[in-house]
Motif scaffolding. Structure first.
Motif, mmCIF file in Angstrom:
data_model
loop_
_atom_site.group_PDB
_atom_site.id
_atom_site.type_symbol
_atom_site.label_atom_id
_atom_site.label_comp_id
_atom_site.label_asym_id
_atom_site.label_seq_id
_atom_site.Cartn_x
_atom_site.Cartn_y
_atom_site.Cartn_z
ATOM 1 N N MET A 1 18.030 -70.247 -72.048
ATOM 2 C CA MET A 1 16.570 -70.302 -72.272
ATOM 3 C C MET A 1 16.276 -70.936 -73.617
ATOM 4 O O MET A 1 15.353 -71.722 -73.776
ATOM 5 N N ALA A 2 17.046 -70.551 -74.565
ATOM 6 C CA ALA A 2 16.860 -71.084 -75.925
ATOM 7 C C ALA A 2 17.133 -72.578 -75.961
ATOM 8 O O ALA A 2 16.474 -73.336 -76.677
ATOM 9 N N LYS A 3 18.130 -72.973 -75.150
ATOM 10 C CA LYS A 3 18.462 -74.402 -75.123
ATOM 11 C C LYS A 3 17.298 -75.220 -74.539
ATOM 12 O O LYS A 3 17.008 -76.319 -75.014
ATOM 13 N N LYS A 4 16.655 -74.676 -73.509
ATOM 14 C CA LYS A 4 15.517 -75.386 -72.899
ATOM 15 C C LYS A 4 14.374 -75.528 -73.881
ATOM 16 O O LYS A 4 13.738 -76.567 -73.980
ATOM 17 N N VAL A 5 14.061 -74.436 -74.597
ATOM 18 C CA VAL A 5 12.989 -74.474 -75.593
ATOM 19 C C VAL A 5 13.316 -75.481 -76.682
ATOM 20 O O VAL A 5 12.471 -76.256 -77.141
ATOM 21 N N LYS A 6 14.573 -75.470 -77.097
ATOM 22 C CA LYS A 6 15.001 -76.409 -78.142
ATOM 23 C C LYS A 6 14.898 -77.845 -77.656
ATOM 24 O O LYS A 6 14.487 -78.746 -78.415
ATOM 25 N N LYS A 7 15.236 -78.069 -76.383
ATOM 26 C CA LYS A 7 15.176 -79.432 -75.829
ATOM 27 C C LYS A 7 13.740 -79.929 -75.743
ATOM 28 O O LYS A 7 13.447 -81.087 -76.026
ATOM 29 N N ARG A 8 12.823 -79.026 -75.351
ATOM 30 C CA ARG A 8 11.397 -79.404 -75.275
ATOM 31 C C ARG A 8 10.869 -79.771 -76.658
ATOM 32 O O ARG A 8 10.108 -80.713 -76.824
ATOM 33 N N LYS A 9 11.245 -78.956 -77.632
ATOM 34 C CA LYS A 9 10.788 -79.248 -79.004
ATOM 35 C C LYS A 9 11.330 -80.591 -79.472
ATOM 36 O O LYS A 9 10.644 -81.344 -80.174
ATOM 37 N N GLU A 10 12.558 -80.891 -79.061
ATOM 38 C CA GLU A 10 13.160 -82.167 -79.467
ATOM 39 C C GLU A 10 12.419 -83.343 -78.828
ATOM 40 O O GLU A 10 12.146 -84.358 -79.482
ATOM 41 N N ILE A 11 12.076 -83.192 -77.550
ATOM 42 C CA ILE A 11 11.323 -84.257 -76.862
ATOM 43 C C ILE A 11 9.945 -84.424 -77.491
ATOM 44 O O ILE A 11 9.471 -85.549 -77.712
ATOM 45 N N LYS A 12 9.276 -83.314 -77.790
ATOM 46 C CA LYS A 12 7.953 -83.372 -78.415
ATOM 47 C C LYS A 12 8.030 -84.017 -79.763
ATOM 48 O O LYS A 12 7.156 -84.808 -80.171
ATOM 49 N N ARG A 13 9.084 -83.689 -80.506
ATOM 50 C CA ARG A 13 9.237 -84.266 -81.844
ATOM 51 C C ARG A 13 9.436 -85.776 -81.766
ATOM 52 O O ARG A 13 8.851 -86.531 -82.543
ATOM 53 N N LYS A 14 10.224 -86.211 -80.769
ATOM 54 C CA LYS A 14 10.455 -87.649 -80.627
ATOM 55 C C LYS A 14 9.177 -88.387 -80.216
ATOM 56 O O LYS A 14 8.922 -89.504 -80.649
ATOM 57 N N LEU A 15 8.383 -87.736 -79.312
ATOM 58 C CA LEU A 15 7.142 -88.386 -78.876
ATOM 59 C C LEU A 15 6.128 -88.485 -80.009
ATOM 60 O O LEU A 15 5.374 -89.470 -80.100
ATOM 61 N N LEU A 16 6.038 -87.466 -80.830
ATOM 62 C CA LEU A 16 5.031 -87.437 -81.896
ATOM 63 C C LEU A 16 5.557 -87.956 -83.219
ATOM 64 O O LEU A 16 4.787 -88.037 -84.202
#
Length: 289
Positions: A1-16
């Motif tokens: 679960m933590a890995k998924k949250v971390k992956k989403r944050k990484e994608i959001k960070r790259k987009l923004l």
């Protein structure tokens, strides 16, 4: 679960994540223009640009003549024009067929040649001829009254010469002696009237000139079309006064007596009458004396 949250944050960070697009002067490295961009901004801007381009292209195709250059596309206007041209073509074909038949009749008149079925049409009625001995010829009362009424009308009728009750007053084209009469068995569908050279030739009735030309066989020829499909033909003229398309009145001069053509025997008028494609004897309707 933590890995998924971390992956989403990484994608959001790259987009923004912000990037700086700088345009520099190549020689001085002076900054001219700079833009702050992110992947999300580029994606949204590109998508909007593509949507706008597609919309503009659709409008150009729908509301401008450019759509006609698209292979396989047929506009409503072109379809309408094609339909109109089809109707016009059909009308022209019918008109052409009618004109060809009309010209065939004129050609037949000029050559003086008709089908035997037309010349001998009276023989078709021979089998239906009644024997007078079997018919009661005594007039009944109604017949006597009708005869008296017709005789009274004819007494005061100034225009005696009519064809098939078409109320056509026929003038004599020329006056003179009849050198050759109407002889259908010899294919002479006319009367030849001798007259002084250059005497005026007159129209027998109101009509339209449908032919006015020189022919090798019969010289100067003029043909008039009258009411009810009646044609009058004047051959071997010395000269012509009217031309194709002219409107003439009865008694108006249309030519002069001559001696032209290969088949002429002297100054005279070769005159023919045709009723709806069938030759008739002019002496039955015109007095040439």
């Amino acid at each position: 679960m933590a890995k998924k949250v971390k992956k989403r944050k990484e994608i959001k960070r790259k987009l923004l994540h912000k990037y700086r697009l700088v345009i520099l002067n190549e020689n001085t490295f002076e900054e001219k223009i700079s833009f702050k961009l992110s992947r999300l901004n580029v994606f949204v801007t590109g998508s909007l640009f593509m949507i706008a381009l597609i919309g503009l292209t659709t409008l150009l195709i729908a509301f401008t003549p450019l759509r006609e250059y698209i292979p396989g596309y047929s506009s409503t206007r072109l379809k309408k024009q094609a339909t109109e041209l089809t109707y016009k073509t059909d009308s022209l074909v019918r008109t052409l067929n009618y004109t060809n038949k009309y010209l065939d009749n004129i050609r037949m008149v000029l050559k003086g040649d008709i089908e035997n079925t037309v010349v001998n049409r009276d023989s078709l009625f021979q089998q239906y001829k009644l024997d007078p001995s079997t018919v009661d010829l005594n007039p009944i009362k109604e017949d006597s009254l009708l005869r008296a009424e017709v005789a009274l009308e004819d007494k005061y009728n100034l225009f005696e010469r009519v064809i098939d009750k078409k109320n056509l007053v026929l003038f004599a084209p020329v006056t003179g002696e009849i050198s050759m009469r109407y002889e259908p068995k010899e294919k002479h569908y006319a009367v030849d009237v001798t007259a002084i050279r250059d005497s005026p030739v007159k129209a027998i009735a109101n009509g339209t000139v449908i032919f006015s030309e020189w022919t090798a066989d019969t010289g100067y020829v003029i043909i008039l079309e009258h009411e009810g499909g009646l044609l009058s033909v004047y051959k071997h003229n010395g000269s012509l006064s009217k031309f194709q398309g002219d409107i003439v009145r009865g008694g108006e001069v249309i030519a002069s007596v001559g001696n032209t053509g290969e088949f002429t025997t002297g100054p005279h008028l070769h005159f023919e009458l045709w009723d709806n494609g069938t030759p008739i004897d002019p002496l039955n309707y015109i007095d040439f004396n």
